[in-house]
Design a protein around this motif. Structure first.
Motif, short mmCIF file in Angstrom:
data_model
loop_
_atom_site.label_atom_id
_atom_site.label_comp_id
_atom_site.label_asym_id
_atom_site.label_seq_id
_atom_site.Cartn_x
_atom_site.Cartn_y
_atom_site.Cartn_z
N THR A 82 48.70 13.75 35.65
CA THR A 82 49.60 14.28 34.84
C THR A 82 49.94 15.66 34.99
O THR A 82 49.19 16.27 35.48
CB THR A 82 49.21 14.25 33.23
OG1 THR A 82 48.81 13.04 32.72
CG2 THR A 82 50.13 14.98 32.44
N THR A 133 53.06 19.28 34.28
CA THR A 133 54.49 19.51 33.76
C THR A 133 55.30 19.70 34.64
O THR A 133 55.23 20.24 35.95
CB THR A 133 54.08 20.90 33.00
OG1 THR A 133 52.99 20.96 32.26
CG2 THR A 133 55.37 21.47 32.25
N THR A 190 61.42 14.04 34.05
CA THR A 190 60.34 13.82 33.43
C THR A 190 60.00 12.17 33.38
O THR A 190 61.09 11.49 33.49
CB THR A 190 60.31 14.35 31.89
OG1 THR A 190 61.46 13.89 31.48
CG2 THR A 190 60.37 15.91 32.06
N THR A 245 52.51 10.98 35.40
CA THR A 245 53.30 11.28 34.57
C THR A 245 53.88 12.69 34.77
O THR A 245 52.93 13.55 34.81
CB THR A 245 52.70 10.93 32.84
OG1 THR A 245 52.41 9.57 32.92
CG2 THR A 245 53.61 11.46 32.05
N THR A 301 55.65 15.69 32.29
CA THR A 301 55.85 15.88 31.03
C THR A 301 56.86 17.34 31.03
O THR A 301 56.95 17.97 32.08
CB THR A 301 54.50 16.46 30.36
OG1 THR A 301 53.86 17.44 31.07
CG2 THR A 301 53.73 15.27 30.17
N GLN A 354 56.97 23.46 28.60
CA GLN A 354 56.61 23.47 27.19
C GLN A 354 56.55 25.11 26.86
O GLN A 354 56.53 26.24 27.97
CB GLN A 354 55.51 23.04 26.96
CG GLN A 354 55.03 21.64 26.81
CD GLN A 354 53.91 21.20 26.82
OE1 GLN A 354 53.38 21.66 25.37
NE2 GLN A 354 53.53 20.09 27.45
N THR A 358 60.74 22.40 23.35
CA THR A 358 59.62 21.64 23.82
C THR A 358 58.27 22.36 23.84
O THR A 358 58.40 23.49 24.47
CB THR A 358 60.00 21.11 24.96
OG1 THR A 358 61.36 20.40 25.01
CG2 THR A 358 58.96 20.04 25.65
#
Length: 567
Positions: free
Chosen positions: A353, A355, A421, A443, A445, A448, A551
Protein backbone atom coordinates in the motif's frame (compact mmCIF):
# COMPACT_ATOMS: atom_id res chain seq x y z
CA UNK A 1 43.00 1.96 -49.66
CA UNK A 2 41.39 2.42 -46.27
CA UNK A 3 42.45 -0.10 -43.69
CA UNK A 4 39.81 -2.67 -42.71
CA UNK A 5 39.66 -4.90 -39.67
CA UNK A 6 36.64 -6.89 -40.83
CA UNK A 7 38.76 -10.00 -41.39
CA UNK A 8 39.82 -10.28 -37.77
CA UNK A 9 38.25 -13.03 -35.71
CA UNK A 10 36.88 -13.28 -32.20
CA UNK A 11 39.35 -13.28 -29.33
CA UNK A 12 41.81 -11.08 -27.56
CA UNK A 13 43.07 -9.69 -30.84
CA UNK A 14 39.58 -8.55 -31.83
CA UNK A 15 39.08 -6.79 -28.51
CA UNK A 16 42.40 -5.03 -28.76
CA UNK A 17 41.80 -3.93 -32.33
CA UNK A 18 38.29 -2.77 -31.45
CA UNK A 19 39.78 -0.53 -28.77
CA UNK A 20 42.28 0.83 -31.31
CA UNK A 21 39.48 1.41 -33.79
CA UNK A 22 37.44 3.33 -31.23
CA UNK A 23 40.45 5.47 -30.44
CA UNK A 24 41.14 6.14 -34.11
CA UNK A 25 37.53 7.08 -34.78
CA UNK A 26 37.18 9.42 -31.80
CA UNK A 27 38.59 12.60 -33.30
CA UNK A 28 35.15 14.27 -33.06
CA UNK A 29 33.83 12.93 -29.78
CA UNK A 30 30.93 14.41 -27.89
CA UNK A 31 31.97 17.18 -25.47
CA UNK A 32 33.76 15.85 -22.42
CA UNK A 33 34.58 12.43 -23.90
CA UNK A 34 38.20 11.76 -24.73
CA UNK A 35 39.89 9.00 -26.66
CA UNK A 36 41.43 7.75 -23.44
CA UNK A 37 38.03 7.80 -21.71
CA UNK A 38 36.48 5.62 -24.40
CA UNK A 39 39.34 3.14 -24.43
CA UNK A 40 39.33 2.61 -20.68
CA UNK A 41 35.57 2.53 -20.30
CA UNK A 42 35.10 0.11 -23.16
CA UNK A 43 37.63 -2.35 -21.85
CA UNK A 44 36.90 -1.95 -18.18
CA UNK A 45 33.21 -1.07 -17.95
CA UNK A 46 31.46 -3.00 -15.25
CA UNK A 47 29.40 -5.79 -16.70
CA UNK A 48 25.82 -5.98 -15.50
CA UNK A 49 25.04 -8.90 -13.29
CA UNK A 50 21.83 -10.86 -13.37
CA UNK A 51 19.68 -8.34 -11.57
CA UNK A 52 16.83 -6.01 -12.33
CA UNK A 53 18.82 -4.54 -15.19
CA UNK A 54 18.93 -7.82 -17.03
CA UNK A 55 16.36 -8.41 -19.71
CA UNK A 56 17.51 -11.75 -21.07
CA UNK A 57 19.49 -14.75 -19.94
CA UNK A 58 22.23 -12.71 -18.36
CA UNK A 59 22.72 -11.21 -21.82
CA UNK A 60 20.07 -8.53 -22.00
CA UNK A 61 17.81 -8.14 -25.01
CA UNK A 62 19.55 -10.72 -27.19
CA UNK A 63 20.27 -13.51 -24.73
CA UNK A 64 23.98 -13.28 -25.65
CA UNK A 65 23.22 -14.37 -29.22
CA UNK A 66 26.02 -14.08 -31.82
CA UNK A 67 26.64 -10.73 -33.47
CA UNK A 68 28.69 -9.44 -36.39
CA UNK A 69 32.27 -8.47 -35.51
CA UNK A 70 33.13 -6.58 -38.71
CA UNK A 71 34.57 -3.17 -37.84
CA UNK A 72 34.21 0.05 -39.84
CA UNK A 73 37.06 1.42 -41.94
CA UNK A 74 39.49 3.55 -40.00
CA UNK A 75 39.16 6.15 -42.72
CA UNK A 76 36.15 8.36 -42.02
CA UNK A 77 33.50 8.92 -44.69
CA UNK A 78 34.63 11.55 -47.19
CA UNK A 79 31.62 13.78 -47.78
CA UNK A 80 30.93 14.94 -51.33
CA UNK A 81 27.66 16.33 -52.67
CA UNK A 82 25.51 13.80 -54.45
CA UNK A 83 21.82 13.11 -54.98
CA UNK A 84 20.08 10.38 -53.04
CA UNK A 85 18.81 7.66 -55.40
CA UNK A 86 15.53 7.48 -53.46
CA UNK A 87 14.76 11.06 -52.42
CA UNK A 88 16.74 13.18 -54.86
CA UNK A 89 18.10 15.26 -51.96
CA UNK A 90 21.77 16.10 -51.52
CA UNK A 91 23.60 13.64 -49.28
CA UNK A 92 27.14 12.96 -48.16
CA UNK A 93 28.58 10.01 -50.03
CA UNK A 94 31.72 8.34 -48.76
CA UNK A 95 32.70 4.82 -47.92
CA UNK A 96 30.19 2.14 -48.90
CA UNK A 97 30.01 1.14 -45.25
CA UNK A 98 28.51 4.56 -44.41
CA UNK A 99 25.43 3.80 -46.52
CA UNK A 100 22.32 2.82 -44.56
CA UNK A 101 19.24 1.46 -46.37
CA UNK A 102 16.53 4.13 -46.67
CA UNK A 103 13.72 2.43 -44.70
CA UNK A 104 16.08 1.24 -41.98
CA UNK A 105 17.59 4.73 -41.62
CA UNK A 106 14.09 6.23 -41.43
CA UNK A 107 13.17 3.78 -38.67
CA UNK A 108 16.20 4.79 -36.58
CA UNK A 109 15.46 8.50 -36.96
CA UNK A 110 11.77 8.09 -36.14
CA UNK A 111 12.69 6.12 -33.01
CA UNK A 112 15.07 8.88 -31.93
CA UNK A 113 12.30 11.48 -32.45
CA UNK A 114 9.81 9.46 -30.38
CA UNK A 115 12.31 9.01 -27.54
CA UNK A 116 13.18 12.70 -27.66
CA UNK A 117 9.52 13.42 -26.89
CA UNK A 118 8.77 10.59 -24.43
CA UNK A 119 12.14 10.40 -22.63
CA UNK A 120 13.99 13.64 -23.37
CA UNK A 121 16.50 13.06 -20.58
CA UNK A 122 17.79 9.92 -22.32
CA UNK A 123 19.45 11.82 -25.21
CA UNK A 124 19.35 8.77 -27.48
CA UNK A 125 21.26 9.32 -30.77
CA UNK A 126 19.86 7.47 -33.78
CA UNK A 127 23.44 6.55 -34.68
CA UNK A 128 23.52 4.26 -31.62
CA UNK A 129 20.51 2.37 -32.97
CA UNK A 130 22.27 2.19 -36.35
CA UNK A 131 25.42 0.83 -34.70
CA UNK A 132 23.47 -1.88 -32.87
CA UNK A 133 21.46 -2.65 -36.00
CA UNK A 134 24.69 -3.07 -37.97
CA UNK A 135 26.18 -5.41 -35.39
CA UNK A 136 23.00 -7.41 -34.81
CA UNK A 137 21.71 -7.94 -38.34
CA UNK A 138 23.75 -5.95 -40.84
CA UNK A 139 20.98 -3.31 -41.01
CA UNK A 140 18.24 -5.90 -41.59
CA UNK A 141 20.36 -7.82 -44.09
CA UNK A 142 21.27 -4.73 -46.08
CA UNK A 143 17.72 -3.37 -45.92
CA UNK A 144 15.78 -6.37 -47.22
CA UNK A 145 12.46 -4.98 -45.96
CA UNK A 146 9.12 -4.13 -47.53
CA UNK A 147 7.53 -0.68 -47.63
CA UNK A 148 6.18 -1.06 -44.07
CA UNK A 149 9.63 -2.00 -42.73
CA UNK A 150 9.01 -5.74 -42.28
CA UNK A 151 11.81 -8.10 -43.32
CA UNK A 152 11.03 -10.30 -46.32
CA UNK A 153 11.93 -13.35 -44.24
CA UNK A 154 12.48 -13.71 -40.49
CA UNK A 155 15.97 -12.98 -39.19
CA UNK A 156 16.65 -15.66 -36.59
CA UNK A 157 19.60 -16.33 -34.36
CA UNK A 158 20.68 -19.90 -33.51
CA UNK A 159 18.84 -22.07 -31.03
CA UNK A 160 19.70 -20.97 -27.51
CA UNK A 161 20.09 -24.58 -26.40
CA UNK A 162 23.20 -24.16 -24.26
CA UNK A 163 25.44 -25.56 -27.00
CA UNK A 164 27.89 -22.69 -27.29
CA UNK A 165 25.19 -20.16 -26.36
CA UNK A 166 22.95 -19.36 -23.43
CA UNK A 167 20.36 -21.98 -22.54
CA UNK A 168 16.88 -20.49 -22.83
CA UNK A 169 14.03 -22.96 -23.11
CA UNK A 170 11.04 -21.90 -25.20
CA UNK A 171 9.04 -19.04 -23.68
CA UNK A 172 6.70 -18.12 -26.55
CA UNK A 173 5.55 -21.54 -27.85
CA UNK A 174 7.32 -20.62 -31.07
CA UNK A 175 5.08 -17.60 -31.70
CA UNK A 176 7.96 -15.25 -32.54
CA UNK A 177 10.82 -17.55 -33.48
CA UNK A 178 8.99 -20.62 -34.80
CA UNK A 179 10.86 -22.85 -32.34
CA UNK A 180 8.74 -24.66 -29.71
CA UNK A 181 11.78 -26.09 -27.92
CA UNK A 182 14.26 -23.22 -27.48
CA UNK A 183 14.19 -19.46 -27.84
CA UNK A 184 16.04 -17.65 -30.64
CA UNK A 185 16.85 -14.00 -31.10
CA UNK A 186 14.43 -12.49 -33.61
CA UNK A 187 14.41 -9.62 -36.08
CA UNK A 188 16.68 -6.73 -37.12
CA UNK A 189 17.52 -5.86 -33.50
CA UNK A 190 17.68 -9.51 -32.33
CA UNK A 191 15.30 -9.56 -29.36
CA UNK A 192 14.74 -12.87 -27.62
CA UNK A 193 10.98 -13.63 -27.31
CA UNK A 194 10.81 -13.33 -23.52
CA UNK A 195 12.23 -9.79 -23.73
CA UNK A 196 10.14 -8.76 -26.73
CA UNK A 197 7.00 -9.84 -24.88
CA UNK A 198 7.29 -6.80 -22.59
CA UNK A 199 9.73 -4.56 -24.46
CA UNK A 200 8.04 -4.69 -27.89
CA UNK A 201 6.67 -1.45 -29.37
CA UNK A 202 4.52 -0.47 -32.34
CA UNK A 203 6.79 1.88 -34.24
CA UNK A 204 4.92 2.13 -37.54
CA UNK A 205 1.41 2.59 -36.17
CA UNK A 206 -0.12 -0.55 -37.67
CA UNK A 207 -1.46 -1.77 -34.31
CA UNK A 208 1.06 -4.64 -34.06
CA UNK A 209 4.33 -5.16 -32.21
CA UNK A 210 6.40 -7.20 -34.65
CA UNK A 211 10.07 -7.94 -33.87
CA UNK A 212 10.61 -8.51 -37.62
CA UNK A 213 9.55 -4.93 -38.40
CA UNK A 214 12.43 -2.47 -38.33
CA UNK A 215 10.25 0.42 -37.07
CA UNK A 216 8.89 -1.67 -34.20
CA UNK A 217 12.29 -3.17 -33.39
CA UNK A 218 14.17 0.16 -33.50
CA UNK A 219 11.66 1.84 -31.18
CA UNK A 220 11.77 -1.12 -28.79
CA UNK A 221 15.57 -1.00 -28.77
CA UNK A 222 15.49 2.72 -28.04
CA UNK A 223 13.19 2.27 -25.06
CA UNK A 224 15.28 -0.68 -23.87
CA UNK A 225 18.48 1.42 -23.96
CA UNK A 226 16.75 4.32 -22.18
CA UNK A 227 15.58 2.23 -19.22
CA UNK A 228 16.34 3.19 -15.60
CA UNK A 229 16.41 6.94 -16.39
CA UNK A 230 19.71 6.62 -18.24
CA UNK A 231 21.29 9.67 -19.88
CA UNK A 232 23.11 8.32 -22.93
CA UNK A 233 25.05 11.56 -23.34
CA UNK A 234 27.05 10.34 -20.31
CA UNK A 235 29.57 7.80 -21.63
CA UNK A 236 29.46 5.50 -18.62
CA UNK A 237 25.67 5.28 -18.84
CA UNK A 238 25.82 4.63 -22.58
CA UNK A 239 28.33 1.84 -21.94
CA UNK A 240 26.00 0.32 -19.33
CA UNK A 241 23.07 0.46 -21.74
CA UNK A 242 25.03 -1.29 -24.51
CA UNK A 243 26.31 -3.96 -22.14
CA UNK A 244 22.76 -4.43 -20.91
CA UNK A 245 21.76 -5.11 -24.53
CA UNK A 246 24.47 -7.77 -24.93
CA UNK A 247 26.74 -8.54 -21.99
CA UNK A 248 30.11 -8.57 -23.76
CA UNK A 249 33.01 -6.13 -23.69
CA UNK A 250 33.85 -7.09 -27.30
CA UNK A 251 30.27 -6.26 -28.23
CA UNK A 252 30.57 -2.90 -26.48
CA UNK A 253 33.75 -2.03 -28.35
CA UNK A 254 32.29 -3.06 -31.70
CA UNK A 255 29.12 -1.01 -31.21
CA UNK A 256 31.11 2.04 -30.07
CA UNK A 257 33.28 1.75 -33.19
CA UNK A 258 30.26 1.86 -35.50
CA UNK A 259 28.65 4.62 -33.44
CA UNK A 260 31.59 6.94 -33.92
CA UNK A 261 31.86 6.00 -37.59
CA UNK A 262 28.21 6.83 -38.23
CA UNK A 263 28.49 10.06 -36.27
CA UNK A 264 31.09 11.27 -38.76
CA UNK A 265 28.69 10.94 -41.68
CA UNK A 266 26.23 8.56 -43.28
CA UNK A 267 24.12 8.55 -46.40
CA UNK A 268 20.99 6.84 -47.59
CA UNK A 269 21.13 3.93 -50.02
CA UNK A 270 18.21 2.04 -51.60
CA UNK A 271 16.68 -0.77 -49.60
CA UNK A 272 18.36 -4.08 -50.24
CA UNK A 273 21.69 -2.56 -51.30
CA UNK A 274 23.41 -2.13 -47.92
CA UNK A 275 26.83 -3.64 -47.26
CA UNK A 276 26.56 -7.04 -45.60
CA UNK A 277 28.88 -8.06 -42.74
CA UNK A 278 30.68 -11.39 -43.00
CA UNK A 279 32.26 -12.18 -39.63
CA UNK A 280 30.47 -13.35 -36.52
CA UNK A 281 31.27 -13.62 -32.83
CA UNK A 282 30.33 -17.26 -33.23
CA UNK A 283 33.21 -19.67 -33.89
CA UNK A 284 31.96 -20.31 -37.44
CA UNK A 285 32.33 -17.48 -39.99
CA UNK A 286 29.03 -16.14 -41.17
CA UNK A 287 27.08 -17.95 -38.44
CA UNK A 288 25.36 -14.82 -37.17
CA UNK A 289 21.63 -14.25 -37.51
CA UNK A 290 20.28 -15.70 -40.74
CA UNK A 291 16.89 -15.55 -42.45
CA UNK A 292 16.41 -19.27 -41.98
CA UNK A 293 18.38 -22.10 -40.47
CA UNK A 294 18.95 -24.78 -43.12
CA UNK A 295 18.52 -28.37 -42.15
CA UNK A 296 21.69 -30.39 -41.77
CA UNK A 297 22.21 -32.38 -44.99
CA UNK A 298 22.03 -36.09 -44.57
CA UNK A 299 25.31 -38.01 -44.78
CA UNK A 300 25.50 -40.09 -48.00
CA UNK A 301 25.62 -43.80 -47.37
CA UNK A 302 28.97 -45.56 -47.82
CA UNK A 303 28.99 -47.61 -51.05
CA UNK A 304 29.41 -51.35 -50.54
CA UNK A 305 32.79 -52.90 -51.31
CA UNK A 306 32.63 -54.88 -54.58
CA UNK A 307 33.49 -58.54 -54.37
CA UNK A 308 36.79 -59.72 -55.88
CA UNK A 309 36.41 -62.03 -58.94
CA UNK A 310 37.85 -65.51 -58.53
CA UNK A 311 40.08 -67.00 -61.21
CA UNK A 312 37.88 -69.33 -63.22
CA UNK A 313 34.59 -67.82 -62.04
CA UNK A 314 32.77 -66.86 -58.83
CA UNK A 315 33.90 -64.25 -56.47
CA UNK A 316 35.73 -63.93 -53.22
CA UNK A 317 34.00 -62.19 -50.35
CA UNK A 318 35.93 -59.30 -48.87
CA UNK A 319 37.86 -59.96 -45.72
CA UNK A 320 35.55 -59.25 -42.80
CA UNK A 321 36.61 -56.35 -40.60
CA UNK A 322 36.80 -56.80 -36.86
CA UNK A 323 33.90 -55.18 -35.05
CA UNK A 324 34.51 -51.62 -33.89
CA UNK A 325 34.20 -51.35 -30.13
CA UNK A 326 31.22 -49.21 -29.25
CA UNK A 327 31.89 -45.84 -27.59
CA UNK A 328 30.54 -45.37 -24.09
CA UNK A 329 27.21 -43.55 -24.03
CA UNK A 330 27.65 -39.85 -23.24
CA UNK A 331 26.65 -38.88 -19.74
CA UNK A 332 23.37 -36.99 -19.59
CA UNK A 333 23.56 -33.19 -19.43
CA UNK A 334 22.74 -32.06 -15.90
CA UNK A 335 19.62 -29.89 -15.68
CA UNK A 336 20.02 -26.14 -15.40
CA UNK A 337 18.85 -24.40 -12.23
CA UNK A 338 15.80 -23.10 -14.11
CA UNK A 339 14.82 -26.63 -15.11
CA UNK A 340 14.84 -27.76 -11.48
CA UNK A 341 12.34 -25.11 -10.34
CA UNK A 342 8.97 -26.60 -9.47
CA UNK A 343 7.13 -23.57 -8.13
CA UNK A 344 7.43 -20.08 -6.65
CA UNK A 345 6.67 -19.36 -3.00
CA UNK A 346 6.02 -16.04 -1.34
CA UNK A 347 9.03 -14.82 0.66
CA UNK A 348 7.25 -12.84 3.38
CA UNK A 349 5.99 -10.02 1.18
CA UNK A 350 4.06 -7.59 3.34
CA UNK A 351 1.01 -5.49 2.52
CA UNK A 352 1.55 -3.42 -0.61
CA UNK A 353 0.00 0.00 0.00
CA UNK A 354 1.23 3.48 -0.83
CA UNK A 355 -0.12 6.99 -1.19
CA UNK A 356 -0.21 8.38 -4.73
CA UNK A 357 3.18 9.69 -5.78
CA UNK A 358 5.14 7.93 -3.04
CA UNK A 359 7.25 4.77 -2.83
CA UNK A 360 5.82 1.56 -1.42
CA UNK A 361 7.38 0.62 1.89
CA UNK A 362 7.26 -3.09 1.04
CA UNK A 363 8.94 -4.96 -1.83
CA UNK A 364 7.62 -8.07 -3.54
CA UNK A 365 9.83 -11.07 -2.71
CA UNK A 366 9.50 -14.67 -3.93
CA UNK A 367 11.47 -17.89 -3.53
CA UNK A 368 12.13 -20.32 -6.37
CA UNK A 369 11.83 -23.86 -5.00
CA UNK A 370 12.40 -27.39 -6.26
CA UNK A 371 9.93 -30.24 -5.75
CA UNK A 372 11.64 -30.87 -2.44
CA UNK A 373 10.88 -27.24 -1.44
CA UNK A 374 14.56 -26.31 -1.50
CA UNK A 375 15.58 -22.88 -2.72
CA UNK A 376 17.08 -22.75 -6.23
CA UNK A 377 19.71 -20.10 -6.96
CA UNK A 378 20.66 -18.49 -10.28
CA UNK A 379 17.10 -18.52 -11.61
CA UNK A 380 15.67 -15.50 -13.43
CA UNK A 381 12.37 -14.25 -12.02
CA UNK A 382 10.38 -11.65 -13.91
CA UNK A 383 8.19 -9.16 -12.04
CA UNK A 384 5.51 -7.50 -14.17
CA UNK A 385 3.09 -4.71 -13.22
CA UNK A 386 -0.37 -5.47 -14.60
CA UNK A 387 -3.52 -3.34 -14.61
CA UNK A 388 -4.75 0.19 -15.18
CA UNK A 389 -2.04 1.98 -13.25
CA UNK A 390 0.84 4.37 -13.73
CA UNK A 391 2.82 2.79 -10.89
CA UNK A 392 6.30 1.61 -11.87
CA UNK A 393 9.37 0.01 -10.41
CA UNK A 394 12.22 2.32 -9.40
CA UNK A 395 13.63 3.66 -12.66
CA UNK A 396 10.29 4.01 -14.41
CA UNK A 397 9.86 0.49 -15.83
CA UNK A 398 6.87 -1.84 -15.53
CA UNK A 399 8.98 -5.00 -15.85
CA UNK A 400 12.06 -6.09 -13.90
CA UNK A 401 14.02 -9.33 -14.05
CA UNK A 402 15.96 -10.43 -10.96
CA UNK A 403 18.21 -13.48 -10.45
CA UNK A 404 17.62 -15.53 -7.32
CA UNK A 405 20.34 -15.53 -4.69
CA UNK A 406 21.91 -18.42 -2.82
CA UNK A 407 18.69 -19.02 -0.83
CA UNK A 408 16.57 -19.00 -3.99
CA UNK A 409 15.02 -15.62 -3.18
CA UNK A 410 14.42 -12.81 -5.67
CA UNK A 411 13.27 -9.37 -4.51
CA UNK A 412 11.71 -6.94 -6.97
CA UNK A 413 12.87 -3.31 -7.09
CA UNK A 414 10.86 -0.87 -5.02
CA UNK A 415 7.44 0.06 -6.37
CA UNK A 416 6.64 3.73 -6.88
CA UNK A 417 3.00 4.82 -6.97
CA UNK A 418 1.78 7.12 -9.72
CA UNK A 419 -1.22 9.42 -9.58
CA UNK A 420 -3.83 6.78 -10.47
CA UNK A 421 -5.45 5.37 -7.35
CA UNK A 422 -6.86 1.89 -6.86
CA UNK A 423 -5.57 -1.67 -7.12
CA UNK A 424 -3.14 -3.26 -9.57
CA UNK A 425 -1.25 -6.55 -9.75
CA UNK A 426 2.43 -7.45 -9.55
CA UNK A 427 3.01 -10.87 -11.13
CA UNK A 428 6.14 -12.97 -10.51
CA UNK A 429 7.04 -15.68 -13.05
CA UNK A 430 10.07 -17.86 -13.78
CA UNK A 431 11.77 -16.92 -17.04
CA UNK A 432 12.29 -19.91 -19.31
CA UNK A 433 9.70 -22.16 -17.67
CA UNK A 434 5.97 -22.53 -18.13
CA UNK A 435 4.97 -22.47 -14.47
CA UNK A 436 2.20 -20.83 -12.54
CA UNK A 437 3.20 -17.41 -11.25
CA UNK A 438 2.40 -15.53 -8.08
CA UNK A 439 0.10 -12.50 -8.10
CA UNK A 440 0.27 -9.72 -5.54
CA UNK A 441 -2.35 -6.99 -5.14
CA UNK A 442 -0.96 -3.50 -4.62
CA UNK A 443 -3.10 -0.51 -3.66
CA UNK A 444 -2.53 3.18 -4.33
CA UNK A 445 -4.51 5.43 -2.01
CA UNK A 446 -5.28 9.12 -2.66
CA UNK A 447 -3.02 11.81 -1.27
CA UNK A 448 -4.26 13.09 2.08
CA UNK A 449 -4.31 16.15 4.27
CA UNK A 450 -5.21 16.28 7.95
CA UNK A 451 -5.01 20.05 8.48
CA UNK A 452 -6.24 23.12 6.56
CA UNK A 453 -5.38 26.71 7.49
CA UNK A 454 -5.93 30.08 5.86
CA UNK A 455 -2.83 31.77 4.54
CA UNK A 456 -4.22 35.19 5.63
CA UNK A 457 -6.24 36.45 8.59
CA UNK A 458 -7.91 39.26 6.62
CA UNK A 459 -11.67 39.40 7.21
CA UNK A 460 -13.71 38.38 4.18
CA UNK A 461 -16.43 40.99 3.67
CA UNK A 462 -18.66 42.22 0.87
CA UNK A 463 -21.63 44.48 0.20
CA UNK A 464 -24.90 43.04 -1.16
CA UNK A 465 -24.70 42.47 -4.90
CA UNK A 466 -20.94 43.01 -4.93
CA UNK A 467 -17.85 40.77 -5.00
CA UNK A 468 -15.40 39.91 -2.24
CA UNK A 469 -12.14 41.81 -2.54
CA UNK A 470 -10.03 38.89 -1.31
CA UNK A 471 -10.02 35.30 -2.54
CA UNK A 472 -9.98 32.44 -0.07
CA UNK A 473 -6.52 30.84 0.03
CA UNK A 474 -5.73 27.76 2.14
CA UNK A 475 -2.73 25.57 2.89
CA UNK A 476 -2.96 21.81 3.45
CA UNK A 477 -0.57 19.69 5.49
CA UNK A 478 -0.36 16.03 6.43
CA UNK A 479 1.39 15.09 9.66
CA UNK A 480 3.05 18.48 9.58
CA UNK A 481 4.39 18.15 6.01
CA UNK A 482 3.14 19.93 2.91
CA UNK A 483 0.22 18.04 1.36
CA UNK A 484 0.48 18.68 -2.38
CA UNK A 485 -1.95 17.42 -5.03
CA UNK A 486 -4.65 16.61 -2.48
CA UNK A 487 -8.27 16.52 -3.68
CA UNK A 488 -10.70 18.97 -2.05
CA UNK A 489 -14.27 20.27 -2.24
CA UNK A 490 -15.68 23.66 -1.20
CA UNK A 491 -19.34 24.22 -0.30
CA UNK A 492 -21.26 27.27 0.92
CA UNK A 493 -23.30 25.60 3.69
CA UNK A 494 -26.47 26.62 5.55
CA UNK A 495 -25.00 26.52 9.06
CA UNK A 496 -22.32 24.96 11.23
CA UNK A 497 -24.74 22.13 12.03
CA UNK A 498 -26.24 21.82 8.55
CA UNK A 499 -23.65 21.07 5.86
CA UNK A 500 -26.16 21.09 3.01
CA UNK A 501 -25.66 23.65 0.27
CA UNK A 502 -27.04 27.10 0.97
CA UNK A 503 -29.53 28.58 -1.46
CA UNK A 504 -28.74 32.21 -0.71
CA UNK A 505 -25.83 34.42 0.17
CA UNK A 506 -22.31 34.29 -1.32
CA UNK A 507 -21.68 32.20 -4.42
CA UNK A 508 -19.10 31.28 -7.08
CA UNK A 509 -19.57 31.50 -10.84
CA UNK A 510 -19.03 28.68 -13.30
CA UNK A 511 -17.45 29.04 -16.75
CA UNK A 512 -20.75 30.33 -18.13
CA UNK A 513 -21.19 32.90 -15.38
CA UNK A 514 -23.95 30.93 -13.63
CA UNK A 515 -24.28 30.82 -9.85
CA UNK A 516 -22.82 27.75 -8.11
CA UNK A 517 -22.27 27.14 -4.42
CA UNK A 518 -20.29 23.86 -4.51
CA UNK A 519 -16.87 23.35 -6.11
CA UNK A 520 -15.56 19.84 -6.76
CA UNK A 521 -12.39 18.49 -8.39
CA UNK A 522 -10.24 20.98 -6.52
CA UNK A 523 -6.60 20.05 -5.90
CA UNK A 524 -3.89 21.65 -3.83
CA UNK A 525 -0.75 22.62 -5.71
CA UNK A 526 2.71 21.15 -5.15
CA UNK A 527 3.16 23.45 -2.13
CA UNK A 528 -0.15 22.36 -0.61
CA UNK A 529 -1.84 25.69 -1.46
CA UNK A 530 -5.45 25.91 -2.64
CA UNK A 531 -6.72 29.24 -3.96
CA UNK A 532 -10.46 29.37 -4.57
CA UNK A 533 -12.13 31.42 -7.32
CA UNK A 534 -13.67 34.80 -6.63
CA UNK A 535 -16.75 34.98 -4.41
CA UNK A 536 -19.80 37.14 -5.13
CA UNK A 537 -22.74 38.22 -2.97
CA UNK A 538 -26.46 38.35 -3.75
CA UNK A 539 -28.85 40.68 -1.90
CA UNK A 540 -28.89 38.63 1.31
CA UNK A 541 -26.99 40.07 4.28
CA UNK A 542 -25.51 38.41 7.31
CA UNK A 543 -22.75 35.95 8.20
CA UNK A 544 -22.35 32.95 5.93
CA UNK A 545 -20.13 29.88 6.06
CA UNK A 546 -17.81 28.29 3.48
CA UNK A 547 -16.65 24.74 4.31
CA UNK A 548 -13.64 23.10 2.63
CA UNK A 549 -12.95 19.34 2.94
CA UNK A 550 -9.98 17.30 1.71
CA UNK A 551 -9.20 13.64 1.25
CA UNK A 552 -7.81 12.46 4.55
CA UNK A 553 -10.30 14.33 6.72
CA UNK A 554 -9.03 17.91 6.86
CA UNK A 555 -11.93 20.38 7.32
CA UNK A 556 -11.93 24.17 7.56
CA UNK A 557 -14.95 26.49 7.91
CA UNK A 558 -14.49 30.11 6.81
CA UNK A 559 -16.78 33.02 7.75
CA UNK A 560 -18.06 35.37 5.04
CA UNK A 561 -19.84 38.59 5.99
CA UNK A 562 -22.21 40.51 3.75
CA UNK A 563 -23.33 43.93 5.02
CA UNK A 564 -24.44 47.23 3.55
CA UNK A 565 -21.73 49.83 3.28
CA UNK A 566 -21.52 52.27 6.18
CA UNK A 567 -23.08 55.66 5.37
Amino acid sequence: MAAHFGRLRKGATTTAVAAVAVAALSASQAPGVTTDDLGRQAAGAAQPSGDANTGGAGGGATGDSPYYTDLPPLKSPNPSPSASPTTGTTVSVGEAEAGIPATVLDAYKKAEAELRASKPGCNLPWQLLAAIGKVESGQARGGRVDASGTTYSPILGPKLDGNGFALIADTDHGAYDGDPAYDRAVGPMQFIPSTWEWAGRDGNGDGKKDPNNVYDAALAAGHYLCRFDRDLSVQSQMNAAILNYNNSTEYLNTVLSWLEYYRKGTHEVPDGTGTLPSHSSNSNPGASPSPTTPATPSTPSTPSTPSTPKPGGGSTSPTPKPPTPSSPAPSPTPPTPTQTVDHLEDANTGKLTATAGSAFGTKVAVRAESKASKGVSKVRVRFTIIGDTDATFTGGESVATVVTGSAGTATAPALVAGEKTGDFTVRATVVGRVLGGLDYTATVTPRQADTLTRTSDTALTCVPGGEFADQVELKATYKGAVAGKVAATATLIKSADDATENDKGPYFKDADGKTIRTLTDLTTDADGVLKLPKLYADDATGTFLLRVNTTGGAVLTVELKVAAAAS
